[in-house]
Motif scaffolding. Structure first.
Motif, PDB file in Angstrom:
ATOM      1  N   ASP A 123       0.837  -1.192   0.000  1.00 31.19           N
ATOM      2  CA  ASP A 123       0.000   0.000   0.000  1.00 31.19           C
ATOM      3  C   ASP A 123       0.875   1.247   0.000  1.00 31.19           C
ATOM      4  O   ASP A 123       1.961   1.238   0.565  1.00 31.19           O
TER       5      ASP A 123
ATOM      6  N   ASP B 122       0.202   3.996   1.527  1.00 27.84           N
ATOM      7  CA  ASP B 122      -0.006   4.857   2.701  1.00 27.84           C
ATOM      8  C   ASP B 122       0.923   4.500   3.851  1.00 27.84           C
ATOM      9  O   ASP B 122       0.718   4.926   4.976  1.00 27.84           O
TER      10      ASP B 122
ATOM     11  N   GLN C 263       1.165   1.789   5.424  1.00 27.83           N
ATOM     12  CA  GLN C 263       0.640   0.845   6.416  1.00 27.83           C
ATOM     13  C   GLN C 263       1.330  -0.501   6.262  1.00 27.83           C
ATOM     14  O   GLN C 263       1.260  -1.342   7.145  1.00 27.83           O
TER      15      GLN C 263
HETATM   16 MG    MG Z   1      -4.341   1.870   4.303  1.00 33.82          MG
END
Ligand code: MG
Ligand code: UDP
Length: 316
Positions: free
Chosen positions: A95, A97, A99
């Motif tokens: 991902d 982001d 994460q």
């Molecule tokens: Mg995420």
């Protein structure tokens, strides 16, 4: 062009706030790894500054590549585009982001070198998620596992490393409704897990609102199981048995006790329960029929508007 050892696929949908940090962390990781690599960003129709930022990153770093979709086709389509175009001997899906901590990739590569073809990340702890997401996710994976025959790991997302053999096998699966983590389990090969603590999103908010989550869950179940369709059969058999029992009892009391069963309430309950069960089953049937319709159209899974730093598409 020589094949790089590593490809990292990053789907990006409105991630302007995380991109600079992502860039920094990737450079750190890839600098340390000492492997040849490429990073494949897939811009899934972002409406913020993500696209110009990605282009600027690609201008600075020739090993960054960019596929940009003509509109938002969804996370699973973005991953698919990455898998279709990744050149590496090992391909990691991650991902954007943060994460999925880039540093976990190091453990994944170690497992790959040991001879595993798929190394998926299993989240030990999850920070910054609502209890609602945690509970529904946990219920969903358990429900899904009870309905299907292939082993889909619990508490694993799409964060994983795949060998080139797995990537080539995956490319052959062109279904429209995609549940990539299930498809990876389906192709088989030697699979193993690495465990990690999943941090909260670096910035911005989730791009998976409840509506998308629900669609994703339904795709997961419907593309790997026809158990819901069979529920209709069992429900029908069950209702039939109850009906026969009730009829027998009504005739019995009529003959031996000489009284009819007064029954407005029971009839109302039976009729409304019965019709709601029928509507529910029609709905489930509709889900499958609709999906069949979408699949037979055989539309491409995504439309690419722009490419940066990419070799011409290899013909599949
Ligand atoms: Mg995420
Ligand atoms: N994403 C995407 N298209 C979408 C939704 C999400 O490419 O329509 C990307 C998003 O940019 C991120 C990844 O998919 O890199 C996972 O999304 P998100 O972090 O919002 O999901 P969550 O972690 O909340 O489940």
């Amino acid at each position: 062009m020589d094949r790089p050892t590593m490809s990292i696929i990053l789907p990006v949908f409105n991630e302007e706030e995380t991109l600079p940090e992502l860039d920094r962390r990737l450079q750190g990781l890839l600098g340390e790894l000492g492997e040849t690599w490429e990073v494949l960003f897939v811009n899934d129709g972002s409406r913020d500054k993500s696209l110009p930022m990605l282009k600027e990153m690609c201008a600075r770093e020739p090993r960054y590549r960019l596929l940009s979709f003509a509109r938002n086709f969804g996370h699973q389509a973005a991953i698919t585009a990455g898998v279709d175009r990744a050149e590496g001997e090992a391909v990691v899906i991650m991902d954007a982001d943060l994460q999925d901590p880039p540093e976990v990739v190091r453990d994944m590569i170690a497992k790959w070198r040991e001879g595993f073809d798929v190394v998926y990340g299993v989240r030990k702890k999850r920070e910054g998620e609502t209890w609602f997401k945690l509970v529904t996710a946990s219920l969903f994976y358990r429900l899904l596992r009870s309905m299907i025959r292939i082993e889909i790991p619990i508490d694993a997302g799409d964060f994983r490393l795949m060998s080139r053999s797995v990537v080539l096998s995956l490319r052959a699966l062109r279904e429209t409704h995609r549940f990539v983590r299930g498809m990876v389990a389906w192709v088989g090969f030697r699979q193993t897990a690495v465990y990690y603590d999943r941090p909260a999103r670096f910035a911005g908010e989730t791009k998976y609102p409840f509506r998308k989550m629900l669609k994703f869950a339904l795709d997961g179940i419907a593309s790997f199981s026809t158990v819901p369709l069979r529920i209709a059969t069992w429900l029908g058999i069950g209702a039939g048995l109850v009906g026969i029992g009730a009829a027998g009892w009504a005739v019995w009391t009529r003959i031996f006790n000489g009284e009819t069963v007064p029954g407005w309430t029971t009839i109302m309950i039976a009729v409304s329960l019965g019709s709601s069960a029928q509507l529910l089953m029609t709905g489930i049937l509709g889900e499958y029929v609709g999906r069949t319709y979408e699949e037979v159209k055989r539309r491409p899974l995504y439309v690419v508007a722009e490419e940066v730093n990419l070799a011409r598409e290899e013909r599949r």
